[in-house]
Design a protein around this motif. Structure first.
Motif, PDB file in Angstrom:
ATOM      1  N   GLU A  86      26.082  40.699  36.528  1.00 53.53           N
ATOM      2  CA  GLU A  86      24.941  40.565  37.165  1.00 53.53           C
ATOM      3  C   GLU A  86      24.493  39.379  37.985  1.00 53.53           C
ATOM      4  O   GLU A  86      23.802  39.389  38.877  1.00 53.53           O
ATOM      5  CB  GLU A  86      23.968  40.358  35.970  1.00 53.53           C
ATOM      6  N   THR A  87      25.661  38.412  38.153  1.00 55.25           N
ATOM      7  CA  THR A  87      25.701  37.359  38.964  1.00 55.25           C
ATOM      8  C   THR A  87      26.499  37.482  40.351  1.00 55.25           C
ATOM      9  O   THR A  87      26.611  36.722  41.213  1.00 55.25           O
ATOM     10  CB  THR A  87      26.066  36.058  38.397  1.00 55.25           C
ATOM     11  N   GLY A  88      27.082  38.808  40.486  1.00 55.37           N
ATOM     12  CA  GLY A  88      27.973  39.018  41.551  1.00 55.37           C
ATOM     13  C   GLY A  88      27.322  38.923  42.681  1.00 55.37           C
ATOM     14  O   GLY A  88      26.328  39.500  42.864  1.00 55.37           O
ATOM     15  N   HIS A  89      28.153  38.687  43.590  1.00 56.66           N
ATOM     16  CA  HIS A  89      27.778  38.371  45.163  1.00 56.66           C
ATOM     17  C   HIS A  89      27.058  39.807  45.566  1.00 56.66           C
ATOM     18  O   HIS A  89      25.945  39.776  46.279  1.00 56.66           O
ATOM     19  CB  HIS A  89      28.967  38.254  46.161  1.00 56.66           C
ATOM     20  N   ILE A  90      27.856  41.010  45.348  1.00 53.62           N
ATOM     21  CA  ILE A  90      26.748  42.225  45.827  1.00 53.62           C
ATOM     22  C   ILE A  90      25.693  42.409  45.152  1.00 53.62           C
ATOM     23  O   ILE A  90      24.912  43.459  45.633  1.00 53.62           O
ATOM     24  CB  ILE A  90      28.072  43.401  45.834  1.00 53.62           C
ATOM     25  N   VAL A 142      35.317  48.732  40.114  1.00 54.30           N
ATOM     26  CA  VAL A 142      34.798  47.563  39.537  1.00 54.30           C
ATOM     27  C   VAL A 142      34.984  46.639  40.576  1.00 54.30           C
ATOM     28  O   VAL A 142      36.060  46.331  41.365  1.00 54.30           O
ATOM     29  CB  VAL A 142      35.839  47.249  38.325  1.00 54.30           C
ATOM     30  N   TYR A 143      33.959  45.660  40.779  1.00 53.88           N
ATOM     31  CA  TYR A 143      33.954  44.615  41.574  1.00 53.88           C
ATOM     32  C   TYR A 143      34.071  43.192  40.801  1.00 53.88           C
ATOM     33  O   TYR A 143      33.301  43.004  40.092  1.00 53.88           O
ATOM     34  CB  TYR A 143      32.840  44.759  42.612  1.00 53.88           C
ATOM     35  N   ILE A 144      35.041  42.379  41.337  1.00 52.32           N
ATOM     36  CA  ILE A 144      35.196  40.807  41.047  1.00 52.32           C
ATOM     37  C   ILE A 144      35.147  39.948  42.402  1.00 52.32           C
ATOM     38  O   ILE A 144      35.589  40.505  43.289  1.00 52.32           O
ATOM     39  CB  ILE A 144      36.007  40.678  39.866  1.00 52.32           C
ATOM     40  N   SER A 145      34.911  38.783  42.054  1.00 52.98           N
ATOM     41  CA  SER A 145      35.382  37.998  43.149  1.00 52.98           C
ATOM     42  C   SER A 145      35.958  36.601  42.577  1.00 52.98           C
ATOM     43  O   SER A 145      35.758  36.148  41.508  1.00 52.98           O
ATOM     44  CB  SER A 145      33.988  37.378  44.039  1.00 52.98           C
ATOM     45  N   PRO A 172      39.432  52.146  40.198  1.00 55.21           N
ATOM     46  CA  PRO A 172      40.190  51.098  41.228  1.00 55.21           C
ATOM     47  C   PRO A 172      39.412  49.704  40.598  1.00 55.21           C
ATOM     48  O   PRO A 172      38.257  49.563  40.384  1.00 55.21           O
ATOM     49  CB  PRO A 172      39.615  51.472  42.795  1.00 55.21           C
ATOM     50  N   LEU A 173      40.312  48.604  40.762  1.00 60.73           N
ATOM     51  CA  LEU A 173      39.747  47.144  40.851  1.00 60.73           C
ATOM     52  C   LEU A 173      39.854  46.637  42.189  1.00 60.73           C
ATOM     53  O   LEU A 173      40.630  46.586  42.943  1.00 60.73           O
ATOM     54  CB  LEU A 173      40.568  46.576  39.699  1.00 60.73           C
ATOM     55  N   TYR A 174      38.596  46.102  42.760  1.00 57.47           N
ATOM     56  CA  TYR A 174      38.488  45.425  43.775  1.00 57.47           C
ATOM     57  C   TYR A 174      38.206  43.970  43.802  1.00 57.47           C
ATOM     58  O   TYR A 174      37.020  43.599  43.096  1.00 57.47           O
ATOM     59  CB  TYR A 174      37.669  46.382  44.764  1.00 57.47           C
ATOM     60  N   LEU A 175      38.782  43.069  44.395  1.00 58.39           N
ATOM     61  CA  LEU A 175      38.676  41.758  44.475  1.00 58.39           C
ATOM     62  C   LEU A 175      38.148  41.088  45.684  1.00 58.39           C
ATOM     63  O   LEU A 175      38.698  41.261  46.787  1.00 58.39           O
ATOM     64  CB  LEU A 175      39.918  40.948  43.763  1.00 58.39           C
ATOM     65  N   ASP A 176      36.760  40.472  45.803  1.00 55.88           N
ATOM     66  CA  ASP A 176      36.334  39.830  46.933  1.00 55.88           C
ATOM     67  C   ASP A 176      36.985  38.606  47.046  1.00 55.88           C
ATOM     68  O   ASP A 176      36.453  37.562  45.954  1.00 55.88           O
ATOM     69  CB  ASP A 176      34.825  39.893  46.584  1.00 55.88           C
TER      70      ASP A 176
END
Length: 344
Positions: A86-90, A142-145, A172-176
């Motif tokens: 919920e705090t993710g950049h996107i 799934v998005y993480i940074s 897929p797992l995607y990392l910013d």
């Protein structure tokens, strides 16, 4: 001209001198466009070696929001959404760029800015078990940074858990990696580029915030995991005609270990400022070990500090106090750190 100390963000300066020198040296050389030039190919080779991903596809884009919007759209089907903290950049600071592209950001609870494997598992299971799921947005990515939006880090163990959940569900797992250089330089970090390449299906190496004039390097460890990505980037208006400008920059960043070292100045400066804040009795909002510091201030203290230093607004708390962000960078000067500490 504003002559206050500037800790507003980590991309206020231009570029690292090594990058400027390489841009000047190659300025009059002619090359083909769209990232198909010799400098971009050299950068790709260096990045593949640094990531221990010899088959990786690598593309250069201009900025972080653009990269996230393009990559998330490229990896999702029209009926799918992207899972993020919920705090993710996107979910907070990209002005709805993902939604503008036609995909929902599915937010889930976070822990110190981090998305947990348990939260992802719960999100996917709830969709799978819902008899109305055909009427719902399907979790498809799934998005993480790294670092997180709150400056915290994913441990290698946490990345392995996330990767395992994603692969168990075929997601897929995607990392910013907008600030990835600052994660790599942090002593608390135990996940290197090769770990990220092994555990993520796609990620990007940030340049804009990490010493480049602009640019992000997208890394897709498995060749052709996203077919026709070149064309998809073009469709989004994100294909640089003078792609060599990004290629030259990343070639310099991955020469002689510059990218691995460039974040150390920021981490050292942030550690000194954090220590001074604690010594002087300030409250820190988040336990972030990287180049972002979040300090809690009342309005009077905030106004007094604002006369001497530019900090970034983060949020206003329910008790009326404000959280301000102090960001250091690869170019932060010792004298500015000492002056800020004196102001405190």
């Amino acid at each position: 001209m504003d002559d206050r100390l500037c800790f507003f963000s980590d991309y206020m300066e231009g570029a690292h001198p090594d990058i400027l020198r390489r841009l000047a040296e190659t300025n009059m050389a002619q090359s083909v466009g769209y990232g198909l030039d010799e400098y971009s190919e050299s950068a790709r080779a260096r990045i593949r070696a640094a990531c221990d991903a010899p088959e990786a596809d690598i593309f250069f884009l201009a900025g972080g929001t653009q990269t996230n919007a393009v990559m998330i759209d490229a990896m999702l089907r029209p009926y799918q959404g992207v899972v993020a903290a919920e705090t993710g950049h996107i979910a907070t600071h990209e002005a709805g760029a993902v939604e503008y592209g036609g995909h929902r950001v599915i937010t889930v609870p976070q822990t110190d800015g981090r998305l947990t494997a348990a939260a992802v598992e719960d999100c996917v299971r709830r969709w799978e078990r819902d008899d109305n799921r055909e009427h719902m947005v399907m979790p498809g990515l799934v998005y993480i940074s790294q670092p997180t939006e709150l400056g915290t880090l994913y441990s290698l163990a946490a990345l392995k858990e996330l990767s395992a959940v994603c692969r168990a569900h075929g997601i897929p797992l995607y990392l910013d990696g907008a600030r990835l250089a600052y994660a790599l330089a942090c002593p608390e970090n135990d996940a290197g580029l090769s770990d990220i390449a092994a555990l993520c299906d796609a990620f990007y190496i940030g340049g804009t915030k990490c010493g480049a004039l602009f640019g992000e390097a997208v890394v897709i460890p498995r060749h052709d995991f996203i077919p026709h990505l070149f064309t998809i980037i073009k469709q989004h208006g994100a294909l640089l005609a003078k792609g060599r400008v990004a290629g030259v920059q990343f070639d310099a960043l991955f020469t002689d270990g510059l990218y691995a070292a460039i974040g150390r100045t920021a981490i050292d400066a942030a550690d000194r400022i954090r220590s001074a804040l604690r010594d002087k009795g300030y409250e820190l909002a988040f336990a972030s070990p990287t180049n972002q510091i979040f300090v809690v201030l009342d309005d009077a203290k905030c106004e007094a500090l604002n006369e001497h230093a530019r900090l970034g607004f983060w949020e206003r708390r329910d008790d009326g106090r404000v959280v301000m962000r102090i960001a250091t960078s690869w170019a932060t000067r010792d004298e500015d750190v000492e002056a800020l500490i004196a102001c405190l």
